[in-house]
Design an enzyme around this catalytic site. Sequence first.
Site, PDB file in Angstrom:
ATOM      1  N   GLY A 188       0.753  -1.250   0.000  1.00 37.17           N
ATOM      2  CA  GLY A 188       0.000   0.000   0.000  1.00 37.17           C
ATOM      3  C   GLY A 188       0.777   1.289   0.000  1.00 37.17           C
ATOM      4  N   GLU A 247       3.864  -6.795   1.725  1.00 33.20           N
ATOM      5  CA  GLU A 247       3.464  -7.117   0.349  1.00 33.20           C
ATOM      6  C   GLU A 247       3.502  -5.883  -0.549  1.00 33.20           C
ATOM      7  OE1 GLU A 247      -0.529  -8.513   0.934  1.00 33.20           O
ATOM      8  OE2 GLU A 247       0.076 -10.257   2.090  1.00 33.20           O
ATOM      9  N   PRO A 248       4.638  -5.227  -0.697  1.00 29.88           N
ATOM     10  CA  PRO A 248       4.666  -4.020  -1.527  1.00 29.88           C
ATOM     11  C   PRO A 248       4.620  -4.370  -3.019  1.00 29.88           C
ATOM     12  CG  PRO A 248       6.885  -4.574  -0.849  1.00 29.88           C
ATOM     13  CD  PRO A 248       5.974  -5.584  -0.183  1.00 29.88           C
ATOM     14  N   ARG A 265       3.400  -1.500  -5.882  1.00 34.19           N
ATOM     15  CA  ARG A 265       3.650  -0.239  -6.566  1.00 34.19           C
ATOM     16  C   ARG A 265       4.999   0.381  -6.177  1.00 34.19           C
ATOM     17  NH1 ARG A 265      -0.715   3.106  -8.028  1.00 34.19           N
ATOM     18  NH2 ARG A 265      -1.914   2.034  -6.445  1.00 34.19           N
ATOM     19  N   ARG A 302      -5.142   3.204 -16.056  1.00 35.15           N
ATOM     20  CA  ARG A 302      -5.205   3.954 -14.799  1.00 35.15           C
ATOM     21  C   ARG A 302      -5.846   5.343 -14.929  1.00 35.15           C
ATOM     22  NH1 ARG A 302      -1.587   5.268 -11.796  1.00 35.15           N
ATOM     23  NH2 ARG A 302      -2.619   4.625  -9.888  1.00 35.15           N
ATOM     24  N   TYR A 354      -9.076   5.480 -12.707  1.00 36.57           N
ATOM     25  CA  TYR A 354      -8.911   6.131 -11.387  1.00 36.57           C
ATOM     26  C   TYR A 354      -8.590   7.625 -11.503  1.00 36.57           C
ATOM     27  CZ  TYR A 354      -7.472   1.220 -10.622  1.00 36.57           C
ATOM     28  OH  TYR A 354      -7.361  -0.136 -10.633  1.00 36.57           O
ATOM     29  N   CYS A 376     -12.427   3.798 -29.063  1.00 35.05           N
ATOM     30  CA  CYS A 376     -13.674   4.515 -29.332  1.00 35.05           C
ATOM     31  C   CYS A 376     -14.471   4.806 -28.066  1.00 35.05           C
ATOM     32  CB  CYS A 376     -14.506   3.700 -30.308  1.00 35.05           C
ATOM     33  SG  CYS A 376     -13.547   3.335 -31.777  1.00 35.05           S
TER      34      CYS A 376
HETATM   35  N1  LLP Z   1      -1.524  -6.899  -0.808  1.00 29.61           N
HETATM   36  C1  LLP Z   1      -2.843  -6.975  -1.110  1.00 29.61           C
HETATM   37  C2  LLP Z   1      -3.684  -7.899  -0.358  1.00 29.61           C
HETATM   38  C3  LLP Z   1      -3.373  -6.150  -2.121  1.00 29.61           C
HETATM   39  O1  LLP Z   1      -4.667  -6.213  -2.399  1.00 29.61           O
HETATM   40  C4  LLP Z   1      -2.517  -5.254  -2.817  1.00 29.61           C
HETATM   41  C5  LLP Z   1      -3.020  -4.400  -3.882  1.00 29.61           C
HETATM   42  C6  LLP Z   1      -1.146  -5.245  -2.487  1.00 29.61           C
HETATM   43  C7  LLP Z   1      -0.690  -6.066  -1.464  1.00 29.61           C
HETATM   44  C8  LLP Z   1      -0.166  -4.342  -3.161  1.00 29.61           C
HETATM   45  O2  LLP Z   1      -0.477  -2.995  -2.966  1.00 29.61           O
HETATM   46  P1  LLP Z   1       0.546  -1.833  -3.396  1.00 29.61           P
HETATM   47  O3  LLP Z   1       1.771  -1.973  -2.534  1.00 29.61           O
HETATM   48  O4  LLP Z   1       0.865  -2.042  -4.844  1.00 29.61           O
HETATM   49  O5  LLP Z   1      -0.201  -0.591  -3.159  1.00 29.61           O
HETATM   50  N2  LLP Z   1      -4.834  -1.062  -9.797  1.00 29.61           N
HETATM   51  C9  LLP Z   1      -4.717  -0.046  -8.778  1.00 29.61           C
HETATM   52  C10 LLP Z   1      -4.109  -0.579  -7.501  1.00 29.61           C
HETATM   53  C11 LLP Z   1      -4.825  -1.792  -6.953  1.00 29.61           C
HETATM   54  C12 LLP Z   1      -4.196  -2.380  -5.709  1.00 29.61           C
HETATM   55  C13 LLP Z   1      -4.810  -3.696  -5.385  1.00 29.61           C
HETATM   56  N3  LLP Z   1      -4.245  -4.374  -4.262  1.00 29.61           N
HETATM   57  C14 LLP Z   1      -3.933   1.144  -9.337  1.00 29.61           C
HETATM   58  O6  LLP Z   1      -3.556   1.108 -10.513  1.00 29.61           O
HETATM   59  O7  LLP Z   1      -3.727   2.140  -8.664  1.00 29.61           O
END
Ligand code: LLP
Length: 423
Positions: free
Chosen positions: A239, A278-279, A281, A317, A321, A348
């Site tokens: 996150g 769990e990183p 992004r 994206r 979003y 389109c």
């Molecule tokens: N762990 C779990 C359980 C998750 O659902 C997610 C992301 C992550 C880890 C990784 O999160 P991060 O570190 O990447 O923030 N498609 C969207 C983002 C969706 C995230 C879904 N879950 C976007 O393009 O912004």
Amino acid sequence: MHHFNYISGILHAENVDINTIIKAVGTPVYIYSSATIERHFKIFANAVGVPKNRVFYATKANANLGVLTTLARLGAGADVVSEGEIRKAQAAGIDPNNMVFSGVGKTARELAYAVSVGIYQINVESEGELELLSEIAASSGKRQDIVLRVNPDVGAGGHAKITTGSSANKFGVSFSEAERLYAKASNLAGVRCIGLAVHIGSQITELDALESAFVKMRSVVESLRSQGLHVERLDLGGGLGIPYEQQAPFAHGPDLIEAYAAMVMRVTDGLDVELGFEPGRLIVGNAGILVTEALYLNKRGNKNFLVVDAAMNDLVRPAMYEAYHEIWPVIEPVNATCHAYDVVGPVCESGDTFTSDRNLPEIAKGDLIALMSAGAYGATMSSTYNQRPLIAEVMVKGDQFVITRPRQTYEELIGTDVAPIWV
Ligand code: LLP
């Protein structure tokens, strides 16, 4: 922080001229920097205390084999959410014993596959899943390590669609149910319930919400232990956000990671659990760009529509979003006049817009531009909408580059469909 810079007036990925890649691969194309991925992973892993704690890269952010093998070599584990992700991470050389399996809708087949390959941990999200998993594992004489994902009712994130930790979201078991289900799990034959998991959202750049969620998790751990239940792991999810806008260069680079790690250590101090992270992004977001060519400049009243050859099916994206991606011309603009552009794709739908009224240095037909910070949730969310083949992906290391996914051919695009022959 990333490794895309102008060298002698031309955008480079590490030491490779973007034009050289485009000559070989064409446009549109995703280009990833292995140095950026490595740097981010190492900074994060170091900050959160690997190897005592564990980092499971969120495969969903970017599942390209080039990205996964780069991370596998650094010892990264994988956070996976489908059998496809498990198999892809395995193909990249990540041991299932270094994977955590999350998700609200795991099928019986997927659970059986995960158990059979010896997955490190399954993050169970509901009572139904708990019962099914226990039956599946017990029937093959196994006892699967699990943690219970709790919804702490603390939502956060860069957009409503990517908030997961509020009670209005579908994820995890509710706070009030957690203790009953944990006790139940501890008496099931096919699972060994050894901890908790939480993940409240994505693109989070303020630590307050994360902190209050983690404080709540700590209280659940303590309460479970006071009832004699065994807790040895706490998976804190992903996150953490990245800077999408240059206005704040490196604003939440290493500093945000350090502050996050310090907060986590403070909140979990003395808890004596193995922490999991769990990183997604954070590791790959700024490590990728999408390079596209300007096809037409259409003036409509006071609008300048710059039509490029990438579209919402390649990078969804902005359409999904309202996400902001910086746009850098491949040739460095020097004293260029700026104009307001709507940068749009060929699909389109009016939603196929990367940006509206963005002030950019003058761009002409045939120019190449890069949509920056497209390494996370770019290629993995792409589709063949409008029957546009999936685009190529390229990985750079120093002065070398490799096509880590060739552009889909029209034969591949059409070849899997079957026209019915009715009798
Ligand atoms: N762990 C779990 C359980 C998750 O659902 C997610 C992301 C992550 C880890 C990784 O999160 P991060 O570190 O990447 O923030 N498609 C969207 C983002 C969706 C995230 C879904 N879950 C976007 O393009 O912004």
